[in-house]
Design an enzyme around this catalytic site. Sequence first.
Site, PDB file in Angstrom:
ATOM      1  N   GLU A  17      44.837  28.620  24.509  1.00  0.00           N
ATOM      2  CA  GLU A  17      44.848  27.389  23.725  1.00  0.00           C
ATOM      3  C   GLU A  17      44.209  26.244  24.501  1.00  0.00           C
ATOM      4  OE1 GLU A  17      47.976  24.058  21.949  1.00  0.00           O
ATOM      5  OE2 GLU A  17      48.751  25.932  22.762  1.00  0.00           O
ATOM      6  N   HIS A  35      54.489  22.301  28.186  1.00  0.00           N
ATOM      7  CA  HIS A  35      53.850  22.928  27.032  1.00  0.00           C
ATOM      8  C   HIS A  35      54.277  24.389  26.906  1.00  0.00           C
ATOM      9  CE1 HIS A  35      49.764  23.724  24.815  1.00  0.00           C
ATOM     10  NE2 HIS A  35      50.806  23.929  24.028  1.00  0.00           N
ATOM     11  N   GLU A  55      57.809  24.618  25.744  1.00  0.00           N
ATOM     12  CA  GLU A  55      57.892  24.383  24.289  1.00  0.00           C
ATOM     13  C   GLU A  55      57.664  25.692  23.529  1.00  0.00           C
ATOM     14  OE1 GLU A  55      54.841  23.689  21.028  1.00  0.00           O
ATOM     15  OE2 GLU A  55      54.528  22.192  22.614  1.00  0.00           O
ATOM     16  N   HIS A  56      56.682  26.481  23.958  1.00  0.00           N
ATOM     17  CA  HIS A  56      56.403  27.759  23.308  1.00  0.00           C
ATOM     18  C   HIS A  56      57.511  28.776  23.577  1.00  0.00           C
ATOM     19  CE1 HIS A  56      51.971  27.679  22.062  1.00  0.00           C
ATOM     20  NE2 HIS A  56      52.232  26.446  22.465  1.00  0.00           N
TER      21      HIS A  56
END
Length: 967
Positions: free
Chosen positions: A156, A59, A62-63
């Site tokens: 998040e 994750h 991905e950012h």
Amino acid sequence: EGGFILRQRALIPGRNLETLLFEHEATGARHFHVACDDTNNVFAVTFKTCPSSSNGVAHILEHTALCGSQRYPVRDPFFLMIKRSLNTYMNAWTAPDYTMYPYSTQNQQDYTNLMSVYLDATFFPLLDRLDFLQEGHRLDLDETGQLLRKGVVYNEMKGAMSDSGAQFYQHMRNNLYPGTTYHYNSGGEPENIPELTWEELREFHRTHYHPSNAYFFTYGDLPVESHLRAIEEKALSKFENRVPEITVSDVGRYTKPIRKRVDGIPSAGEDITRQVRTAMGYLLSNVTDSYRTGCLSLLDSLLTKGPNSPMYKALIEPNIGLDYESTTGFDGHHRETAYGIGLQGITADRVEEVLERIDGALNRVAREGFPQDRVDALLHRMELSQKHVTGNFGLTVGGGIMCSWIHGGNPAVMLDLDGFRSRFEAEYKAGPLFQNLVKEYLLENPHRVTLEMYPEERYVERKASEERAALDRLQQTLSEADLEAIRQSAEELEAHQAKVLDASCLPTLTTADIPKDIERVEKDELSVTSACGATVRLQSCAQPTNGISYFTGVIAMNDLPQEYLPYLPLFTTALTNMGAGDLDHRQLAQAIESYTGGISASSRIGVHPTDASLCDLALVIRGSALDRHAPILLHLMSDILTSPQFEDGDVLQSLVLQSLNDMEESLVGSGHHMAMLRAKALLGGAYELEDTFSGVPQLQCLQSISAKLLGSQREVTLQRIREAFYAISKHVQTHGVPRWAVNGEPDTLGEMEDRLAVFAYDTSASRSFEGAGEYTFSGSATTTAGRPSTYEPIPAAVYFHARALPGVPYTHEDSAKLQVMGSLLSSTYLHQQIRERGGAYGGGIAASGTALTFYSYRDPNRNATLDVFSNTTAWLRDEGVTEQDVHEARLRVFSSIDSPVPPSRKGLRYFHGRVSDEMAAARRARLLAVTPSDIMDVADRYLSPEREPASTATLGPAQPSEGDSTS
């Protein structure tokens, strides 16, 4: 082309598609192309990513991959490209076992530009340490010297895992997939994310983001040859070797079922004793067997969907809980598929009863099967799904095939619904197909997990206390040199974030690429004189709908008495779910499934496009059907409007509890929407009504009604609801001014117009038409009364902020300027301050309707974000606005307003909002004419705190922190 070899070509006649499957000879990269006449072209590159812990590496990668690359070494090329493009979709997401980077656009040059940026970002990212600290996690010190932890993904996931349904899902996956990557949270668990190092992130990219582990998907009317050449030139030609194949092993199957109990976060409900969840989870077949997964998906529909399903009868209608547990249903997003069935919102003493009811329902299905009419309805829905055209079908295709494809499945086979249906019908006729599936995969499956989750009343506070204690312990071990290193790192990051971005290396579209005129949709306006002499207006629009007719009715409700307004959302739910005419709720549901594409009702609040003081409250009813079934659809819609049933108390209670559960479950995922509704409501008028229907007041209303239904006031409460419903129904039948629209095929539209005219006549025969017409709702859209603030506690570890100010109507000369201003501020100042520096997942300002609304999403900050909102005009005065700023903001606006509209919805902009083509064209011209001085002018006139007080709303923890997690 481009070193690719064609491995397979297949036609999908039911969708008029041609598919081509390629393999890159040198690297082994796969490419699946779907050729069709759709101008909304799609690209995606996907990597199989299989983490071995819950530290969020996939994750956070991905950012971080989107924070700069070799060819585009700017800090934020992804977000910069959003405003240099006319994309109809741009995103990236992390699934349990893959990471996907998709986009879509209707502009060929835009497609080329975005592919270049996406390929460089994924294969050649910079992965700068400072970007890792910003997007992943980092330590910092507040003004008092206290240690803090920050990071976009960290915050998040604190927000995401504040959802009780998400927690239950993850616990189920932990136990259902032991020893595999699915045992871990691919998004990252907040307590594990700090374990990830920058070096581990870079190594994960090296081993996973390689062509031999890449899956390319393209869709649309652009030639595949150009895609293959571009992918080879910009990415694959730079690689020679292959990395070892990344595989996911099969789960070691249990030899007997297991049972687990866990504690979790409570939901937003007031009665914590009714917040227990329980479900059974089953491990099923391999996802690459598309026929088997299709059959299991159909089995899920038969088991759980609608009031005629056995699980609905066993679990929902007895009202022993709120709704199905969040894991209920078929899950095809893992190498080995799963199924779940359970209930949430129950008391602890009902857990065993729920499990027994599940087992009893499955055993009945294994013995008796399903009624033939329900299977026939499934086949009917299959036919409809092949014909129905959506606005971004290509993205749906790409997302739907990916999990199976990365594990070795054939993507073309997954699209062949005709082939699936032929085989299914043959096997269904040959024997007890569904009974055998229930026995093999559910009743006789030893790999079964029974999970119970009990709410911990002070869960959020305990987690916050543990986080604070862990940071305090860590701080005690740090030397002064360590603390100084943290300060220096924070200063480095702040300087990195403050750099003026030179985006000149990035490709961009120009204003010349924006179509100068709107798409004009031909439509006919008709009228029907009812028996009482009133004129009912009809609109018809000829579109390529593949033999489906779409009907929409709007009935003005502006003079509905105030006392019934809070009941209107429940009324629209009950209207299509409790029976009508001679049909009870089961019979109506079966008729809708068997002969239509669905019938739905909702309320709509609108503000007149030219006058902000005029509001419109309406009931909207929609239905669709194959042309051959249109008469049945209209007959059902007529019964629903003229003779609805509300007497069944058990069904009514079930609908109330499900509505409550839906709102409570959406709080953490859509908290910013709730905050925006609350802030705008404080402006008054139409927005207060919108909040009444969809915001915190509706949640509180449902909680109050549900508490009475579950207590000693059940019968009195049911009767009060029925009285309100019948009063609203009478108003719909006798006072509301109706309008109707139909979208359909040119060849059958005349017939549909005639049928709709008869329908309109019949449903209007008894109307007195004494009520108020359109845009006469009692109350103004805006008010200049005092602007209060409100704080609404929710069970979450993050905040959702909103601040609202009055705006202007659609045709006002400032409206276009304000929309461009909102786009500019959202992508510059607010993005930098709220996301990059503040660590929230997102934020911005929405200039829509007649309100300007600031917002933040999954925000760690209690107060600082509100200061960011307040300082907006000061930032604009200091930084100024350039022509390039306006150009980029304008592109972002047009990428939204020019998004694809499916045939079923063409022409409805005017039908619903009374926005004519002339109004839309004039506004388009104004958008194209906005200048930097216009932005400064409207910001000063509409946003300056000294000129206009604002209303503020925050949703956040029940015990908000005194300070802020601020940069």
